[in-house]
Design a protein around this motif. Structure first.
Motif, PDB file in Angstrom:
ATOM      1  N   LEU A1004      -1.370  -0.093  -2.061  1.00  0.00           N
ATOM      2  CA  LEU A1004      -0.852   0.402  -0.473  1.00  0.00           C
ATOM      3  C   LEU A1004       0.566   1.363  -0.613  1.00  0.00           C
ATOM      4  N   ILE A1005       1.500   0.868  -1.894  1.00  0.00           N
ATOM      5  CA  ILE A1005       2.501   2.087  -2.187  1.00  0.00           C
ATOM      6  C   ILE A1005       2.038   3.401  -2.686  1.00  0.00           C
ATOM      7  N   LEU A1006       0.743   3.173  -3.097  1.00  0.00           N
ATOM      8  CA  LEU A1006       0.417   4.684  -3.972  1.00  0.00           C
ATOM      9  C   LEU A1006      -0.319   5.586  -2.768  1.00  0.00           C
ATOM     10  N   LYS A1007      -0.431   4.864  -1.641  1.00  0.00           N
ATOM     11  CA  LYS A1007      -0.895   5.811  -0.501  1.00  0.00           C
ATOM     12  C   LYS A1007       0.170   6.810   0.041  1.00  0.00           C
ATOM     13  N   ILE A1008       1.602   6.148  -0.211  1.00  0.00           N
ATOM     14  CA  ILE A1008       2.644   6.768   0.480  1.00  0.00           C
ATOM     15  C   ILE A1008       3.081   8.029  -0.404  1.00  0.00           C
ATOM     16  N   PRO A1009       3.299   9.166   0.130  1.00  0.00           N
ATOM     17  CA  PRO A1009       3.919  10.260  -0.954  1.00  0.00           C
ATOM     18  C   PRO A1009       5.444   9.958  -1.098  1.00  0.00           C
ATOM     19  N   GLU A1010       5.874  10.273  -2.277  1.00  0.00           N
ATOM     20  CA  GLU A1010       7.318  10.242  -2.739  1.00  0.00           C
ATOM     21  C   GLU A1010       7.607   8.612  -2.779  1.00  0.00           C
ATOM     22  N   ASN A1011       6.863   7.933  -3.740  1.00  0.00           N
ATOM     23  CA  ASN A1011       6.637   6.420  -3.546  1.00  0.00           C
ATOM     24  C   ASN A1011       7.315   5.858  -4.797  1.00  0.00           C
ATOM     25  N   GLU A1012       8.024   6.843  -5.688  1.00  0.00           N
ATOM     26  CA  GLU A1012       8.762   6.200  -6.980  1.00  0.00           C
ATOM     27  C   GLU A1012       9.565   4.958  -6.715  1.00  0.00           C
ATOM     28  N   VAL A1013      10.535   4.878  -5.636  1.00  0.00           N
ATOM     29  CA  VAL A1013      11.298   3.976  -5.616  1.00  0.00           C
ATOM     30  C   VAL A1013      10.598   2.606  -5.166  1.00  0.00           C
ATOM     31  N   LEU A1014       9.764   2.994  -4.361  1.00  0.00           N
ATOM     32  CA  LEU A1014       8.749   1.774  -3.831  1.00  0.00           C
ATOM     33  C   LEU A1014       8.164   1.036  -4.903  1.00  0.00           C
ATOM     34  N   LEU A1015       7.676   1.950  -5.800  1.00  0.00           N
ATOM     35  CA  LEU A1015       6.898   1.351  -7.002  1.00  0.00           C
ATOM     36  C   LEU A1015       7.765   0.490  -7.946  1.00  0.00           C
ATOM     37  N   ALA A1016       8.961   1.282  -7.917  1.00  0.00           N
ATOM     38  CA  ALA A1016      10.184   0.466  -8.751  1.00  0.00           C
ATOM     39  C   ALA A1016      10.598  -0.776  -8.307  1.00  0.00           C
ATOM     40  N   LYS A1017      10.615  -0.952  -6.907  1.00  0.00           N
ATOM     41  CA  LYS A1017      10.753  -2.124  -6.268  1.00  0.00           C
ATOM     42  C   LYS A1017       9.756  -3.356  -6.408  1.00  0.00           C
ATOM     43  N   LEU A1018       8.493  -2.594  -6.327  1.00  0.00           N
ATOM     44  CA  LEU A1018       7.488  -3.563  -6.733  1.00  0.00           C
ATOM     45  C   LEU A1018       7.273  -4.289  -8.052  1.00  0.00           C
ATOM     46  N   CYS A1019       7.421  -3.139  -9.110  1.00  0.00           N
ATOM     47  CA  CYS A1019       7.511  -3.685 -10.524  1.00  0.00           C
ATOM     48  C   CYS A1019       8.702  -4.598 -10.773  1.00  0.00           C
ATOM     49  N   ALA A1020       9.734  -4.353 -10.207  1.00  0.00           N
ATOM     50  CA  ALA A1020      10.860  -5.046 -10.537  1.00  0.00           C
ATOM     51  C   ALA A1020      10.880  -6.435 -10.178  1.00  0.00           C
ATOM     52  N   PHE A1021      10.024  -6.670  -8.984  1.00  0.00           N
ATOM     53  CA  PHE A1021       9.978  -8.159  -8.450  1.00  0.00           C
ATOM     54  C   PHE A1021       8.785  -8.877  -9.083  1.00  0.00           C
ATOM     55  N   TYR A1022       8.122  -8.250  -9.677  1.00  0.00           N
ATOM     56  CA  TYR A1022       6.568  -8.719 -10.182  1.00  0.00           C
ATOM     57  C   TYR A1022       6.979  -9.717 -11.617  1.00  0.00           C
ATOM     58  N   PRO A1023       6.564 -10.917 -11.364  1.00  0.00           N
ATOM     59  CA  PRO A1023       6.936 -11.948 -12.231  1.00  0.00           C
ATOM     60  C   PRO A1023       5.999 -12.417 -13.697  1.00  0.00           C
ATOM     61  N   GLY A1024       5.112 -11.324 -13.937  1.00  0.00           N
ATOM     62  CA  GLY A1024       4.031 -11.589 -14.848  1.00  0.00           C
ATOM     63  C   GLY A1024       4.625 -11.618 -16.337  1.00  0.00           C
ATOM     64  N   SER A1025       3.661 -12.053 -17.315  1.00  0.00           N
ATOM     65  CA  SER A1025       3.997 -11.830 -18.683  1.00  0.00           C
ATOM     66  C   SER A1025       4.421 -10.230 -18.942  1.00  0.00           C
ATOM     67  N   SER A1026       4.798  -9.874 -20.144  1.00  0.00           N
ATOM     68  CA  SER A1026       5.163  -8.669 -20.631  1.00  0.00           C
ATOM     69  C   SER A1026       3.987  -7.879 -20.786  1.00  0.00           C
ATOM     70  N   ALA A1027       3.037  -8.364 -20.985  1.00  0.00           N
ATOM     71  CA  ALA A1027       1.801  -7.523 -21.087  1.00  0.00           C
ATOM     72  C   ALA A1027       1.111  -7.112 -19.874  1.00  0.00           C
ATOM     73  N   GLU A1028       1.358  -8.130 -19.113  1.00  0.00           N
ATOM     74  CA  GLU A1028       0.824  -7.725 -17.561  1.00  0.00           C
ATOM     75  C   GLU A1028       1.837  -6.838 -16.755  1.00  0.00           C
ATOM     76  N   ILE A1029       3.200  -7.028 -16.995  1.00  0.00           N
ATOM     77  CA  ILE A1029       4.188  -6.289 -16.498  1.00  0.00           C
ATOM     78  C   ILE A1029       4.064  -4.664 -16.804  1.00  0.00           C
ATOM     79  N   ASN A1030       3.852  -4.522 -18.186  1.00  0.00           N
ATOM     80  CA  ASN A1030       3.608  -2.861 -18.731  1.00  0.00           C
ATOM     81  C   ASN A1030       2.252  -2.551 -18.253  1.00  0.00           C
ATOM     82  N   GLU A1031       1.206  -3.353 -18.013  1.00  0.00           N
ATOM     83  CA  GLU A1031       0.010  -2.738 -17.442  1.00  0.00           C
ATOM     84  C   GLU A1031       0.221  -2.147 -15.996  1.00  0.00           C
ATOM     85  N   LEU A1032       0.995  -2.979 -15.140  1.00  0.00           N
ATOM     86  CA  LEU A1032       1.420  -2.545 -13.958  1.00  0.00           C
ATOM     87  C   LEU A1032       2.156  -1.354 -14.005  1.00  0.00           C
ATOM     88  N   ARG A1033       3.259  -1.284 -14.825  1.00  0.00           N
ATOM     89  CA  ARG A1033       3.932  -0.246 -14.998  1.00  0.00           C
ATOM     90  C   ARG A1033       3.023   1.305 -15.135  1.00  0.00           C
TER      91      ARG A1033
END
Length: 1284
Positions: A1004-1033
């Motif tokens: 959903l966020i990727l459909k918004i132009p200028e989405n860098e801050v929103l993607l950062a919020k999503l990744c910051a809040f994501y509670p997965g393992s290190s490998a899962e976190i980096n995959e999302l990043r």
């Protein structure tokens, strides 16, 4: 939060069995169905009555209600289980109850002479007086009112003379008691009955409000008399125009001394009388069925007067003036109709509010069922038509878009337990009755065409018309037989069971297979293709009788059964096995429904008042719905609208539900164009344990096939077709039609029923003109036009009204002449020409008729005074009328007549058109707001789209929390909806930031132009393992976990606090962001000229810290500071967005945190309290007159402080987002447990949202607004709120 959303309610009708079943007080009125009391309240803003509450504590038939004369919030009710209840309407709760009333209280009334006592009486007395509270509380017996010789029909206390009471008896006599006088028992029988044993029950009895001794009494056969209770004499006997007329009910009209109205018992004729004349002054036929009860509202709140600008109140033209006739009128004209409103209840359950002055219905709820509704089914070829079968002996067919009855069966069938539509478009319904066998009713012709009597007088509990072979109908009965016959009555099979058979269902895959449910606890399957009368299979397992059985429409051989043991069993016919037992109901199970798209979804209804949604893969309960007030019997949905369900119940209501939240991720898969395998699939894939929902039914297959044929515009069509399939009725189709019109679709492609909804402004006048022409032709079919078909006169009148609003004055005049209404024709004729007016004068054939208040309309049209007319309509709440006139003016149809021969300048004309356009926008906005406040956000959006206002249409959908529909719309409308669409995508991403749907949030966020801050919020809040976190990043193009700490440090060195906070949050130690961000925000709000825009971005970013890290003990001080700052900034954002209901709660929340937790933030409790007081004083003085504002007028200091706040918060950047959120169904009363909001302390109306402790509740509307301005829970725990 409940997954199943209530989106519609068909209220019950008024019961016809007992006398005192409607009552009114101030701006409320109430009526009784059999088991519940419906309270309607006036919405003063829109000048209309809306269903406010349903009171359903009584378990047996309600016998009477009475409104407290001293307290408009309190009324009492009695029922056949010897129970009396006192209710508080405002709080919607029981104040007091009296069990065991010694005999059924047949009539009850508040005692006028004491503040807190209710009197009640059973059929022969005595009169009991229950003092509800205080030192003398308890029940006492009236000293004299007992030992009557004839049953009591009703009794009335005198409103002025203390303690005086009169009883009406079935033998036609009255009994009068008053303190200090000799009691008079069984006096004043009608003369014709003297000396006979004949009965002539008293049907109505009312004291004259202006006299101590006079009272009006109506007997069923002997009509109405005005009698003197002192001299025991009859003063006047009133005579009827026809001997056949008999009075069922009567009421005095408080606003017109000496005037009263009566309702006839056979036909719905309302008669108006004055005590000085023995014959009625006027008669109106309001309905075909007879009256049951009448109540005149004593005073209605003043409507918004459109004459408010005139300094002197003209006594004769104000629409709200009392009925004081002008002195010059002749005797007969002096009896003009009083401006009163009568609550009318009819024998067929209809309830309405009739405006006697204007001679029109203000409100009419026609043809409601008055008893238990046992079954409901959608018409196979029309998802908008729903049939219901009831204990009251009728089947009714409803249009679920308008929630009105379209057809009703003739009735008198005893109890109807079950119904089944004929397949396809045959327009017939089969019904099963308690003792009159089964029948086929031709809906369009309105008559019974076949009857089946093979079961004799035994009750038939279920009837099923085969949809694979339209010639076969099955019935099952208390006689132990399931009978299959052809529709012409030829018996094919007679399957004998050892006990009563309650349910049967044809297999959806094999036309020769049928299953039955029996009292012997077993389910049987029969095969019709053999001659054997023995079942193919018998399934055991239930421990009590089996009621309904249902085959799965998607999985061959799968069958479910519901039983009195409270369970639902799932059987596999092919394996002879029970594959699951669904346990959870605490009473017998009745309704059963398989979803036609999701193969594992099953819904059940029970006598425990609940509806449960099951995942049959593992037997888990997905949701439980508590909104019905009694046993739930029928559940149904239509295959082409598979996520809209209807349910019916012993509480006499039908409710509509949206099941779409159960499959919410699917809507996002459709939006972001995921591969088809993630949207549709086969049943094996969908049934895999834990698999996400997949659409497996016919409607989704059809949509996919149609899309495969398209060469262009595929995504738009995909969004539209899936949206129409997934959305409940209530405007989504209308919205898509308007969007298509705006995108230039050819008008010939518009659906036939487009003109019944909200039309685009460029069609409004054109469609209304053709509607007027159709009405003029008056082609009435042989059988009339369905229920209460309008007469030729009514149709001509309607046509004339439409022509008039379209500025077609001459056509209006001609039609008015045809109807004999010359004065109306003459008053506007000069608008055509003076010559035409003179011609009309010569043709005048009768006296001019006295004008009604609506007389202002033709004058305005003829003189081109559009603004006054729009104001007039708006002041009366007639917003659709106002819209039509404004649009006609915009199209240049309404002209100012040229008195002189000089032509006007073109500049002036352009200016007036611009004014008209402004007027059109203004009226459509008000109409939209009216729909919005009624819990119909989608219709509100339609009103905005109709005048090309895309921003406000999107805002309505967002404020109504129709987020998926909003994003579909925004995607299709593209550029003009861009900002709002980005905001919705952000809210939806927040919704899906939870287990199992993180990838959807990223999509959903990727459909918004200028989405860098929103993607950062999503990744910051994501509670997965290190490998899962980096995959999302990687997916979001953000640095890995280990790379972020150095980036944070270098940003901090460069003084870029925002970037520093962002990278800290993305690092392996996100808590390091807290001191950096909080210090920055505190510095900001310590300066004198700070604004929200300087502090909020950093604070909002900080709020996305992972919850587990925020909860660490070492973070407790920073956590408290973060919660306090978010609370305070949230309060200011709530002021900016006009979220009035939560502003005080946010200030209170912030103050409580400041009080209880050791923190050093630059905020003081006194400052918060001063800001809140200033906001209250300044906003309330702006919206309410001074005498009503509870906080008085603002002081100069408050005014200055409020101006500082406004400078700080600035304007809301998104247009249309100011104003409270109001989700669909917010105004629908439920019968469920009363929840009190922990924010406001008030009862929650509409959907409830439970906070993280599982106990504290707030309204869903408040939760949505809170989450939009403050992401953290009101409980102060630091948990993020996700109500979206």
């Amino acid at each position: 939060m409940s997954q199943v959303k209530q989106v519609g309610l068909l209220a019950a009708g008024c019961q016809p069995w007992n006398k005192d079943v409607c009552a009114a007080s101030g701006d409320r009125f109430a009526y009784c169905a059999t088991l519940a009391i419906y309270v309607y309240q006036r919405d003063n803003r829109y000048n209309e009555f809306k269903l406010h509450a349903i009171m359903s504590e009584h378990k047996k038939t309600i016998t009477a209600i009475s409104w407290c004369p001293h307290n408009p919030d309190v009324f009492a009710s009695a029922s056949a289980d010897n129970l009396l209840i006192v209710w508080n309407v405002a709080e919607q709760k029981v104040v007091a109850r009296l069990d065991n009333t010694k005999g059924i209280p047949a009539s009850l009334s508040w005692c006028w002479n004491s503040g807190d006592a209710v009197a009640f009486v059973s059929h022969r007395g005595p009169l009991y007086i229950w003092t509800v509270s205080g030192p003398d509380s308890g029940v006492a017996v009236h000293k004299e009112a007992h030992s009557f010789l004839s049953d009591i029909c009703l009794f009335r206390w005198h409103p002025k003379k203390k303690g005086k009471v009169v009883f009406g008896h079935t033998d036609g006599s009255l009994s009068v008691f008053q303190p200090g006088s000799k009691s008079q028992k069984h006096v004043l029988r009608p003369e014709s009955l003297e000396g006979t044993d004949e009965e002539d029950p008293v049907t109505a009895l009312e004291w004259d409000p202006l006299s101590t001794d006079y009272l009006l009494v109506a007997n069923l056969h002997n009509g109405i008399r005005l009698v003197d209770s002192e001299s025991l004499s009859c003063i006047t006997t009133f005579s009827f125009p026809s001997a056949a007329a008999s009075v069922q009910c009567l009421a005095w009209v408080p606003s017109a001394p000496g005037m009263f109205i009566t309702g006839d018992s056979q036909v719905g004729v309302l008669r108006v009388w004055n005590v000085s004349r023995t014959t009625p002054i006027d008669n109106f036929k309001l309905k075909k069925t007879g009256f049951h009860a009448l109540h005149v509202l004593s005073s209605l709140p003043q409507k918004k007067s459109f004459l408010a600008h005139s300094p002197t109140k003209n006594h004769y033209t104000s629409s709200t003036s009392e009925a004081v006739p002008p002195p010059t009128l002749s005797q007969n004209q002096a009896f003009s109709l009083p401006p009163g409103h009568a609550v009318c209840c009819f024998m067929d359950g209809g309830v309405g509010l009739y405006d006697m002055g204007a001679k029109k219905w203000d409100f009419l709820r026609d043809l409601g069922h008055v008893e238990t509704i046992f079954d409901c089914k959608f018409k196979p070829d029309d998802p908008n038509l729903l049939a219901t079968a009831s204990f009251d002996g009728t089947i009714k067919v409803w249009d679920i878009n308008t929630l009105t009855a379209v057809y009703t069966s003739p009735g008198n069938e005893g109890v109807i337990y079950s119904l089944s539509w004929a397949p396809g478009d045959l327009n017939c319904i089969a019904g099963a009755t308690s003792r009159n066998g089964a029948f086929i009713w031709d809906v369009k012709k309105g008559k019974m065409i076949t009857r089946f009597n093979e079961h004799g007088k035994n009750g038939i509990f279920c009837i099923a018309w085969s949809h694979k072979d339209s010639k076969r109908i099955a019935t099952c009965s208390g006689d132990g037989f399931c009978i299959i016959r052809t529709i012409d009555g030829k018996m094919l099979h007679k399957y004998k069971h050892p006990a009563a058979v309650f349910g049967c269902d044809w297999s959806q895959n094999n036309k020769d297979m049928i299953a039955t449910g029996c009292e012997d606890k077993n389910v049987r399957v029969y095969y019709l293709a053999t001659s054997s009368e023995q079942p193919l299979k018998v399934f055991t397992g239930h421990t009590a009788k089996v009621f309904h059985v249902r085959w799965s429409p998607l999985r061959e051989g799968i069958l479910c059964s519901g039983s009195d043991d409270g369970t639902v069993r799932i059987r596999d016919y092919t394996q002879d096995a029970c594959i699951n037992v669904l346990s959870g109901h605490t009473a017998p199970v009745r309704g059963l429904l398989w979803n036609t798209e999701i193969p594992y979804l099953l819904i059940s209804g029970s006598w425990d008042y609940t509806i449960r949604v099951w995942d049959t893969r593992d037997g888990s309960s997905l949701d439980t719905v508590y909104d019905h007030g009694a046993d739930v019997y029928g559940l149904t949905c239509h295959p082409s609208r598979p996520f809209t369900m209807a349910s019916c119940s012993r509480d006499s209501t039908v409710r509509l539900w949206s099941l779409t939240p159960l499959i919410a991720p699917l809507q996002i898969n459709i939006l972001v164009d995921r591969v088809w395998e993630e949207i549709t699939g086969n049943t094996d894939r969908a049934m895999a344990p834990g698999a996400p929902p997949l659409l497996c039914g016919k409607v989704s297959r059809d949509i996919k096939q149609e899309l495969d044929k398209l060469a262009s515009d595929v995504h738009t069509k995909k969004l539209r077709w899936f949206s129409e399939c997934l959305s409940p009725p209530g405007g989504s189709k209308n919205l898509w039609d308007l969007a298509a019109v705006m995108q230039g679709q050819d008008d010939s492609l518009l659906p036939l029923n487009y003109c019944k909804g909200i039309m685009h402004m460029r069609h409004l006048v054109r469609f209304k003109t053709s509607e007027a022409q159709e009405l003029t032709i008056v082609k009435m079919s042989k059988f009339g036009g369905g229920i209460g078909a309008p007469s030729k006169e009514e149709r001509l009148k309607e046509a004339a009204e439409i022509h008039l609003r379209l500025g077609q004055i001459q056509r209006y005049c001609e039609l008015m002449v045809e109807l004999g209404e010359w004065d109306k024709a003459l008053s506007v004729a000069p608008g055509v020409s003076m010559k035409y007016w003179r011609k009309l004068m010569q043709r005048r054939a009768q006296q001019l008729i006295q004008e009604e208040s609506d007389g202002v309309i033709p004058y305005c049209i003829a003189t081109g005074d559009v603004k006054t007319l729009v104001t007039f309509f708006t002041s009366r709440g007639q917003l659709r009328e106002a819209l039509l006139v404004a649009q006609a003016a915009c199209e240049g149809n309404i002209q100012v007549p040229q008195i002189s021969s000089m032509s006007s300048s073109p500049g002036a004309e352009a200016g007036s058109l611009e004014n008209y356009n402004g007027l059109l926008q203004q009226v459509s906005t008000e109409l939209a707001e009216c729909h919005f406040q009624d819990g119909q956000a989608v219709l509100a959006a339609c009103c905005h789209l109709a005048v090309d206002n895309i921003e406000l249409a999107m805002a309505s959908l967002i404020r109504g929390n129709e987020l998926e529909l909003a994003v579909y719309m925004g995607t299709v409308l593209d550029e003009e909806a861009k900002l709002a669409t980005h905001y919705v995508l952000e809210l939806l991403a927040r919704k899906y930031m939870s287990t199992a749907t993180w990838d959807l949030a990223a999509d959903l966020i990727l459909k918004i132009p200028e989405n860098e801050v929103l993607l950062a919020k999503l990744c910051a809040f994501y509670p997965g393992s290190s490998a899962e976190i980096n995959e999302l990043r990687d997916r979001c193009h953000l640095p890995h976990l280990e790379d972020c700490a150095p980036l944070a440090d270098s940003a901090y060195q460069e003084g870029d606090i925002f970037q520093a906070v962002k990278f800290h949050l993305l690092s392996s130690e996100p808590e390091k962001a807290l001191p950096v961000g909080i210090q920055f925000v505190e510095e900001q709000i310590s300066s004198s000229d700070w604004t929200i825009d300087s502090a909020h971005p950093v604070l909002d970013l900080l709020s996305y810290i992972r919850t587990d890290r925020l909860m660490l003990h070492k973070c407790s001080e920073h956590r408290n500071e973060l919660l306090i700052l978010c609370g305070y900034i949230g309060a200011l954002l709530a002021i900016r967005r006009h979220y009035c209901s939560i502003v005080p709660a946010l200030y209170e929340y912030t103050s409580q945190l400041l009080k209880r937790r050791e923190v050093s933030v630059p905020l003081r409790i006194e400052q918060l309290s001063a800001e809140l007081d200033a906001w209250r004083a300044c906003t309330q003085s702006a919206t309410k007159p001074l005498e009503e504002a509870p906080y008085g007028s603002p002081t100069e200091a408050q005014q200055q402080l409020y101006e500082v706040l406004l400078r700080r918060i600035k304007e809301e950047p998104l247009r249309g987002m100011t104003g409270m959120d109001y989700v669909t169904g917010s105004n629908l009363p439920s019968h469920s447990d009363v929840h009190v909001s922990c924010l406001t302390g008030q009862r929650i109306q509409g959907p409830v949202f439970f906070l993280e402790d599982g106990k504290s509740a707030i309204s869903l509307n408040d939760a949505l607004m809170w989450a939009k301005v403050n992401p953290f829970s009101p409980l102060g725990t630091g948990i993020r709120l996700n109500p979206f």
